[in-house]
Design a protein around this motif. Structure first.
Motif, PDB file in Angstrom:
ATOM      1  N   GLU A 113      78.401 -38.567  29.514  1.00 54.52           N
ATOM      2  CA  GLU A 113      77.281 -39.494  29.567  1.00 54.52           C
ATOM      3  C   GLU A 113      75.956 -38.756  29.406  1.00 54.52           C
ATOM      4  N   GLU A 114      75.868 -37.620  30.079  1.00 55.67           N
ATOM      5  CA  GLU A 114      74.649 -36.815  30.016  1.00 55.67           C
ATOM      6  C   GLU A 114      74.386 -36.384  28.572  1.00 55.67           C
ATOM      7  N   ALA A 115      75.460 -35.961  27.881  1.00 51.56           N
ATOM      8  CA  ALA A 115      75.302 -35.490  26.505  1.00 51.56           C
ATOM      9  C   ALA A 115      74.804 -36.614  25.604  1.00 51.56           C
ATOM     10  N   ARG A 116      75.338 -37.811  25.814  1.00 52.26           N
ATOM     11  CA  ARG A 116      74.942 -38.921  24.936  1.00 52.26           C
ATOM     12  C   ARG A 116      73.486 -39.313  25.137  1.00 52.26           C
ATOM     13  N   LEU A 117      73.078 -39.368  26.423  1.00 54.12           N
ATOM     14  CA  LEU A 117      71.696 -39.769  26.681  1.00 54.12           C
ATOM     15  C   LEU A 117      70.727 -38.671  26.242  1.00 54.12           C
ATOM     16  N   ALA A 118      71.158 -37.421  26.388  1.00 55.47           N
ATOM     17  CA  ALA A 118      70.306 -36.308  25.964  1.00 55.47           C
ATOM     18  C   ALA A 118      70.043 -36.391  24.461  1.00 55.47           C
TER      19      ALA A 118
END
Lengths: 96, 168
Positions: free
Chosen positions: B152-157
């Motif tokens: 999730e973090e990677a996608r939002l980043a």
């Protein structure tokens, strides 16, 4: 009752169910942070279903848009408020 | 004397004007008589927003954020169902615990949005940052939670133009 009314009633009932479940979680969960989980997630879903029911009831695209905007803002506010309460509920840990 | 306005401010101004304009249209139900007032209010609000929340060095990519919306919607519904099921279950199946999640998102708004999103997804709740990481409270701590949060973090980043991995 027409099929449309039946659907609206079902959506309203679902919305109320999730609000109730959120409140049950608020009472039953063991600590402050777990209780916050129940409040934010269940209540948002409850509001979502009620907004959906209201939108169908009025059957007007502008009103539906307005309701969607309300839900989005409430979602955003709930996510932010949950973080702030969660941070405030952290007990100050002794450092070093 | 006029100072040079940076391009990022102009782009932010246009984006914010578009979003606020959309909000105005929705709120007034597209009423033609309100358009003139809307123009004034939206331009003033967009200008004020540049003062209150100046554009950061890494702008949000609106189209990428919007692309994340359907998946977020589905999982936030799952989040509500999950927590409702746990709350109503006679045995109260919760195993609360904490995860410290390192994040490459350095801007305040991007982090805050990630925290808010996390708080609406199944089983996780953000409690602010601690150094480089977010403190995430998990309702049912298991091995898969961390992997899910990292994805999730990677996608939002990516949506916030922060795709280069953690800052050195």
């Amino acid at each position: 009752m027409s099929p449309g009314e039946l659907l609206i009633t079902a959506l309203l009932a679902l919305g109320v169910f999730f609000y109730a479940a959120g409140t049950v979680g608020l009472i039953r969960f063991p600590d402050t942070h777990s209780r916050l989980h129940a409040l934010t997630k269940a209540d948002n879903l409850g509001l979502g279903f009620i907004v959906l029911a209201a939108g169908l009831h009025w059957g007007d695209a502008w009103i539906a848009g307005k309701l969607a905007l309300i839900w989005l803002l409430a979602l955003f506010a709930a996510g932010m408020a949950a973080q702030l309460v969660a941070r405030a509920a952290l007990k100050p840990e002794p450092r070093e | 004397m006029l100072q040079a306005v940076p391009t990022s401010s102009i782009i932010s101004f246009i984006k914010r004007t578009a979003l606020l304009g959309l909000a105005w249209l929705v709120m007034t139900g597209g009423a033609a008589g309100a358009l003139v007032y809307g123009l004034v209010a939206v331009l003033a609000a967009a200008a004020l927003s540049l003062v209150l929340l100046p554009p950061g060095p890494r702008p949000a990519v609106l189209i990428r954020l919007a692309a994340l919306a359907p998946d977020f919607l589905v999982r936030s519904i799952l989040g509500g169902v999950d927590v409702a099921w746990r709350a109503l279950h006679p045995h109260l199946p919760v195993r609360p615990g904490w995860i410290n999640l390192p994040t490459r998102m350095t801007d305040g708004p991007a982090r805050a949005l990630f925290g808010a999103e996390t708080s609406l997804l199944p089983g996780t709740l953000s409690a602010g940052c601690d150094g480089d990481g977010l403190k995430i409270h998990c309702l049912d701590l298991d091995a898969r939670t961390r992997a899910r949060l990292e994805a999730e973090e990677a996608r939002l980043a990516r949506a916030f133009s922060q795709h280069d991995g953690p800052e050195p």
